[in-house]
Motif scaffolding. Structure first.
Motif, short mmCIF file in Angstrom:
data_model
loop_
_atom_site.label_atom_id
_atom_site.label_comp_id
_atom_site.label_asym_id
_atom_site.label_seq_id
_atom_site.Cartn_x
_atom_site.Cartn_y
_atom_site.Cartn_z
N GLY A 58 32.55 43.62 25.07
CA GLY A 58 32.17 44.18 23.79
C GLY A 58 33.31 44.02 22.80
N GLU A 59 33.18 44.63 21.65
CA GLU A 59 34.23 44.53 20.65
C GLU A 59 35.49 45.25 21.14
N ARG A 60 36.58 44.49 21.22
CA ARG A 60 37.87 45.00 21.70
C ARG A 60 37.79 45.59 23.12
N LEU A 61 36.95 44.97 23.97
CA LEU A 61 36.81 45.40 25.36
C LEU A 61 36.60 44.17 26.24
N ALA A 62 37.45 44.01 27.25
CA ALA A 62 37.38 42.84 28.13
C ALA A 62 37.54 43.28 29.59
N MET A 63 37.12 42.38 30.50
CA MET A 63 37.22 42.65 31.93
C MET A 63 37.93 41.49 32.60
N HIS A 64 38.99 41.80 33.37
CA HIS A 64 39.71 40.80 34.16
C HIS A 64 39.29 40.91 35.62
N TYR A 65 39.16 39.76 36.30
CA TYR A 65 38.74 39.74 37.69
C TYR A 65 39.81 39.09 38.55
N PHE A 66 40.08 39.71 39.72
CA PHE A 66 41.03 39.18 40.69
C PHE A 66 40.35 39.15 42.06
N THR A 67 40.64 38.11 42.82
CA THR A 67 40.06 37.97 44.15
C THR A 67 40.57 39.08 45.07
N CYS A 68 39.64 39.68 45.82
CA CYS A 68 40.02 40.67 46.84
C CYS A 68 40.22 39.94 48.16
N THR A 69 41.40 40.03 48.73
CA THR A 69 41.73 39.30 49.96
C THR A 69 41.63 40.16 51.20
N ASN A 70 41.12 41.37 51.08
CA ASN A 70 40.93 42.21 52.26
C ASN A 70 39.90 41.59 53.19
N LYS A 71 40.16 41.64 54.50
CA LYS A 71 39.19 41.14 55.47
C LYS A 71 37.93 42.00 55.43
N GLY A 72 36.80 41.36 55.48
CA GLY A 72 35.54 42.09 55.43
C GLY A 72 35.03 42.27 54.01
N TYR A 73 35.80 41.84 53.01
CA TYR A 73 35.39 41.97 51.61
C TYR A 73 35.25 40.60 50.95
N HIS A 74 34.68 39.66 51.70
CA HIS A 74 34.47 38.31 51.16
C HIS A 74 33.54 38.38 49.95
N GLY A 75 33.98 37.78 48.84
CA GLY A 75 33.16 37.76 47.64
C GLY A 75 33.35 38.95 46.72
#
Length: 269
Positions: A58-75
């Motif tokens: 949205g206006e002045r609102l963003a989302m950053h994504y980082f890979t989760c490397t914990n086992k069992g949390y693929h994806g």
């Protein structure tokens, strides 16, 4: 007097305004290090992987994504929302989450207890949940004071019970029994010499279901004590008589006594 045709003028419809995509905000999209620090603050050690990108929400609102490397949390991905105040030059962290991506492993959707039960699951001590609006049941009948009517209701309709089987419930039970192991399609029925309708051990049911079903009372039958359809059958039918097969004679074995004597004599010598 002449007639004049009325002219209808229609105005062109305005195209519906499409919601414009949020304008890219360089301050927010460049706040990768700030977002990573927020992800590290909530994640277990070494569980924050590569930066997968950022999107404007949205206006002045963003989302950053980082890979989760914990086992069992693929994806799964660490999702860090950042925002800035109007005319501010610094981004701040709004929310930190762990969200599933398109290829994330998810647990099955939760199903309420009363919908998870399957036929045969109820064991000793188990109690089924009460279903107030069960479509298979309908209100029972109370006494009317008329002897003939009450006797019929008591025997056929279930006098004294709060609810009895509805038409839908009867049809559901009849179809289930007929298609199951107690109907005409069962393996034991397809090889039977007679149907249950002509067996002396067949006990008709009460009510409308007596037109198609009864109970087997033959202890020698695999269906003893079970509901069976009239066109069901088994090998324990009371009226089927088959002559017992006679055993074929077998010629006795021929023993060569002379050969045995010679062999015995040679061993003694």
């Amino acid at each position: 007097m002449g007639t004049e045709e009325a002219t209808v003028v229609t105005k062109p419809r305005k195209a519906a305004k499409r919601s414009a995509a949020p304008k890219a905000d360089k301050v927010l999209l460049d706040a990768v290090d700030l977002a990573r620090e927020a992800a590290l603050s909530i994640a277990t050690p070494n569980a924050v992987g590569e930066h997968e990108g950022a999107v404007m929400l949205g206006e002045r609102l963003a989302m950053h994504y980082f890979t989760c490397t914990n086992k069992g949390y693929h994806g799964w991905r660490w999702a860090i929302a950042v925002a800035r105040a109007p005319r501010a030059k610094v981004a701040t962290v709004c929310e930190t989450n762990l969200l599933p991506g398109d290829e994330a492993l998810l647990s099955p959707e939760w199903v309420p207890y009363d919908q998870r039960l399957a036929p045969g699951d109820v064991g000793p001590g188990d109690v089924l949940p009460y279903i107030a609006d069960d479509p298979n049941l309908e209100p029972g009948f109370e006494a009317t004071g008329e002897e003939d009517v009450d006797q019929m209701a008591f025997f056929e309709l279930g006098l004294g019970r709060t609810r009895v089987l509805s038409r839908e419930g009867r049809e559901s039970a009849a179809q289930r029994w007929y298609d199951g192991d107690n109907g005409p399609g069962a393996a034991v029925a397809t090889q039977a010499k007679g149907n249950c309708s002509s067996c002396g051990y067949f006990l008709p049911m009460a009510g409308v279901l007596r037109q198609s079903f009864g109970v087997c009372a033959n202890e020698w039958s695999s269906d003893d004590g079970r509901v069976v359809s009239l066109d069901h059958g088994c090998g324990a039918h009371s009226e089927v008589h088959e002559a017992p097969s006679r055993p074929e004679p077998i010629d006795p074995p021929v023993l060569d006594d002379f050969a045995i004597d010679i062999e015995a004599a040679s061993e003694s010598s």
